[in-house]
Design a protein around this motif. Structure first.
Motif, PDB file in Angstrom:
ATOM      1  N   GLY A  44     -34.990  10.823 -39.652  1.00  0.00           N
ATOM      2  CA  GLY A  44     -36.177  11.862 -39.738  1.00  0.00           C
ATOM      3  C   GLY A  44     -37.280  11.130 -39.168  1.00  0.00           C
ATOM      4  O   GLY A  44     -37.420  10.491 -38.055  1.00  0.00           O
ATOM      5  N   THR A  60     -38.229  12.564 -44.788  1.00  0.00           N
ATOM      6  CA  THR A  60     -37.066  13.516 -44.699  1.00  0.00           C
ATOM      7  C   THR A  60     -37.153  14.747 -45.501  1.00  0.00           C
ATOM      8  O   THR A  60     -37.555  14.252 -46.835  1.00  0.00           O
ATOM      9  N   ASP A  61     -37.132  15.691 -45.032  1.00  0.00           N
ATOM     10  CA  ASP A  61     -37.227  16.875 -45.774  1.00  0.00           C
ATOM     11  C   ASP A  61     -38.517  17.086 -46.587  1.00  0.00           C
ATOM     12  O   ASP A  61     -38.499  17.590 -47.720  1.00  0.00           O
TER      13      ASP A  61
END
Length: 190
Positions: A44, A60-61
């Protein structure tokens, strides 16, 4: 009626904007990854807090997670690879049978709490900027200084003369030991 005709185009443009927003690197972050002790890789965007508090932050996300040097095996921040040992981050200068590292953090000042007690358990010798040789075979980390150079070279390079010759040039600048480590790692008879 016109609104209903424009609605699909509007929704489509939202998806395109969302897709481009996810590929842009957020401010203060760069592309990277961490490798957990079980060899799980988390990729990420990564924020480097290595010198500040021996940690990195992964995005991340859309979610941030902080990883201390003791939580991970290694990290890649942009193009720079770090190995983690005893809570500290070490920049990988060159890699092979012997790995030449430069200490990048100081985890010895980070408290660890076990129950109600606070301990200072983590960290390695030396200070940020110091160089180390890590022997992958026996997992030994050796601090290299002007005082210890000849001992570390003799113990790490054995009798391999080309590497020892290059190591002698490192007496005035330990960073030059990289050439000796590269020479040792590239030898034919291993």
């Amino acid at each position: 009626m016109k609104i209903l005709k424009l609605l699909p185009a509007f929704i489509c443009s939202l998806f395109v904007l969302q897709a481009t927003a996810q590929t842009e690197v957020p401010k203060g972050f760069s592309t990277g990854k961490v490798v957990l002790p079980d060899n799980t890789v988390v990729t990420g965007f990564i924020k480097d807090n290595i010198r500040k508090d021996a940690s990195v932050v992964m995005l991340t996300d859309g979610k941030e997670k902080k990883y201390n040097g003791g939580d991970i095996a290694s990290a890649v921040v942009g193009e720079t690879k770090y190995n983690c040992m005893k809570g500290d981050f070490f920049k990988v200068v060159c890699n092979g049978e012997l790995t030449f590292l430069q200490k990048a953090s100081n985890a010895s000042s980070k408290p660890t709490q076990i129950g109600n007690e606070v301990f200072f358990l983590s960290g390695t010798e030396g200070k940020p900027g110091d160089y180390f040789i890590y022997e992958n075979k026996n997992q030994q980390l050796k601090l290299v200084s002007k005082k210890t150079l000849s001992t570390v070279v003799a113990n790490s390079f054995g009798a391999y003369a080309p590497a020892i010759e290059k190591a002698k040039a490192a007496q005035n600048d330990i960073a030059q030991l990289k050439d000796a480590v590269d020479t040792y790692n590239s030898r034919v008879e291993k």
